[in-house]
Design a protein around this motif. Structure first.
Motif, PDB file in Angstrom:
ATOM      1  N   THR A  17       0.838  -1.204   0.000  1.00 43.17           N
ATOM      2  CA  THR A  17       0.000   0.000   0.000  1.00 43.17           C
ATOM      3  C   THR A  17       0.870   1.250   0.000  1.00 43.17           C
ATOM      4  O   THR A  17       1.822   1.363   0.777  1.00 43.17           O
ATOM      5  CB  THR A  17      -0.888  -0.004   1.259  1.00 43.17           C
ATOM      6  OG1 THR A  17      -1.687  -1.195   1.238  1.00 43.17           O
ATOM      7  CG2 THR A  17      -1.773   1.230   1.331  1.00 43.17           C
ATOM      8  N   ASN A  32       1.724   4.715   1.105  1.00 42.80           N
ATOM      9  CA  ASN A  32       1.340   5.637   2.195  1.00 42.80           C
ATOM     10  C   ASN A  32       2.499   6.573   2.542  1.00 42.80           C
ATOM     11  O   ASN A  32       3.631   6.360   2.095  1.00 42.80           O
ATOM     12  CB  ASN A  32       0.793   4.889   3.420  1.00 42.80           C
ATOM     13  CG  ASN A  32       1.819   4.014   4.103  1.00 42.80           C
ATOM     14  OD1 ASN A  32       3.012   4.295   4.085  1.00 42.80           O
ATOM     15  ND2 ASN A  32       1.351   2.946   4.721  1.00 42.80           N
ATOM     16  N   ASP A  33       2.200   7.611   3.301  1.00 43.58           N
ATOM     17  CA  ASP A  33       3.186   8.661   3.574  1.00 43.58           C
ATOM     18  C   ASP A  33       4.359   8.156   4.395  1.00 43.58           C
ATOM     19  O   ASP A  33       5.497   8.549   4.185  1.00 43.58           O
ATOM     20  CB  ASP A  33       2.533   9.841   4.306  1.00 43.58           C
ATOM     21  CG  ASP A  33       1.618  10.622   3.370  1.00 43.58           C
ATOM     22  OD1 ASP A  33       1.761  10.464   2.132  1.00 43.58           O
ATOM     23  OD2 ASP A  33       0.756  11.363   3.872  1.00 43.58           O
ATOM     24  N   THR A  77      -0.367  -2.661   6.850  1.00 49.71           N
ATOM     25  CA  THR A  77      -1.398  -1.685   7.198  1.00 49.71           C
ATOM     26  C   THR A  77      -2.449  -2.319   8.115  1.00 49.71           C
ATOM     27  O   THR A  77      -3.040  -1.620   8.940  1.00 49.71           O
ATOM     28  CB  THR A  77      -2.059  -1.136   5.924  1.00 49.71           C
ATOM     29  OG1 THR A  77      -2.478  -2.226   5.105  1.00 49.71           O
ATOM     30  CG2 THR A  77      -1.075  -0.275   5.130  1.00 49.71           C
ATOM     31  N   GLU A 108      -7.099   1.694   0.192  1.00 48.52           N
ATOM     32  CA  GLU A 108      -5.662   1.527  -0.064  1.00 48.52           C
ATOM     33  C   GLU A 108      -5.393   1.304  -1.545  1.00 48.52           C
ATOM     34  O   GLU A 108      -6.195   0.710  -2.248  1.00 48.52           O
ATOM     35  CB  GLU A 108      -5.147   0.319   0.734  1.00 48.52           C
ATOM     36  CG  GLU A 108      -5.060   0.660   2.198  1.00 48.52           C
ATOM     37  CD  GLU A 108      -4.823  -0.540   3.073  1.00 48.52           C
ATOM     38  OE1 GLU A 108      -3.733  -1.123   3.006  1.00 48.52           O
ATOM     39  OE2 GLU A 108      -5.741  -0.891   3.833  1.00 48.52           O
TER      40      GLU A 108
END
Ligand code: ARG
Length: 229
Positions: free
Chosen positions: A78, A80-81, A128, A189
């Motif tokens: 996924t 993500n930051d 996640t 996601e």
């Protein structure tokens, strides 16, 4: 700079974390799955050559990439930051939500995250799903697993009460194992391929490959093959 990962000009090595069906798994001693076929099709559209696959535990993939052991991560990862602080991602190639798996006929039938409070829960380390247990479930008795396959075994045997896992993988385990989806919740996601932050040429080539594979209809064929939709 071709000094990292594979040695030859434009040769790249991919890394993945099997045990995440149908994206990546070992079947009859062979690494197979959606991510394997998809990345191979994507790289075929570029000037790069994919020379091999290496297998890692999911939570060590980013380090393997940044150490130069591999050049691209294809592991249903996924975007993500938090991860973007360490690696770069291509454009998204797959969308997913999370599901909660329970033992089939086990009696525990949660219907939302609040129902998981205080329960014995499992997820794969570094995912996640693990983040949701840590951040959104009150007082969980959390067991972290190197691989979701081990978590599913523990759930089948009643040693844990629920697992938080990506929905498409939950559906796949539900079809072959003594586990069932209690509920699914939206996380929106998106999976991306991971590359080193300074590997702009590779990232751009992969983005073009991702688009080409979608346009040619190959993406749909690979999806049919692994999800039968
Ligand atoms: N999508 C989830 C994440 O990025 C789970 C990925 C797990 N992938 C694997 N190959 N085991 O955290």
């Amino acid at each position: 700079d071709q000094s990292d990962g594979a040695s030859g000009e434009n040769e790249i090595i991919a890394g993945t974390a099997p045990g995440f069906q149908p994206f990546e798994m070992n079947r009859d001693g062979e690494l197979v799955g959606f991510d394997i076929d998809h990345l191979e099709a994507v790289v075929d559209e570029t000037d790069y050559e994919l020379t091999g696959w290496e297998e890692f535990e999911f939570d060590t993939l980013i380090q393997a990439l940044n150490n130069g052991n591999i050049d691209v991560i294809a592991a249903a990862m996924t975007i993500n930051d938090e991860r973007r602080e360490q690696i770069a991602f291509t454009d998204p190639y797959y969308s997913a939500n999370q599901s909660v798996l329970v033992q089939t006929g086990g009696g525990f039938q949660p219907s939302d995250l609040d129902d998981l409070a205080g329960r014995t829960l499992g997820a794969q380390s570094g995912t996640t799903g693990e983040g949701i247990i840590e951040d959104e479930v009150e007082d969980p008795d959390y067991q972290s697993y190197e691989n979701y396959v081990y978590a599913v075994q523990e759930l089948e045997q009643g040693r844990i009460e629920a697992i938080v896992i990506d929905q498409p993988v939950a559906e796949s385990f539900e079809a072959d194992r003594e586990v069932e989806i209690a509920f699914t919740f939206e996380t929106g996601e998106e999976y991306g391929l991971g590359v080193r932050q300074d590997d702009d040429d590779l990232r751009e080539a992969l983005n073009e490959g991702i688009a080409a594979v979608q346009e040619s209809g190959e993406y749909e064929e690979i999806t049919q093959e692994w999800f039968g939709e």
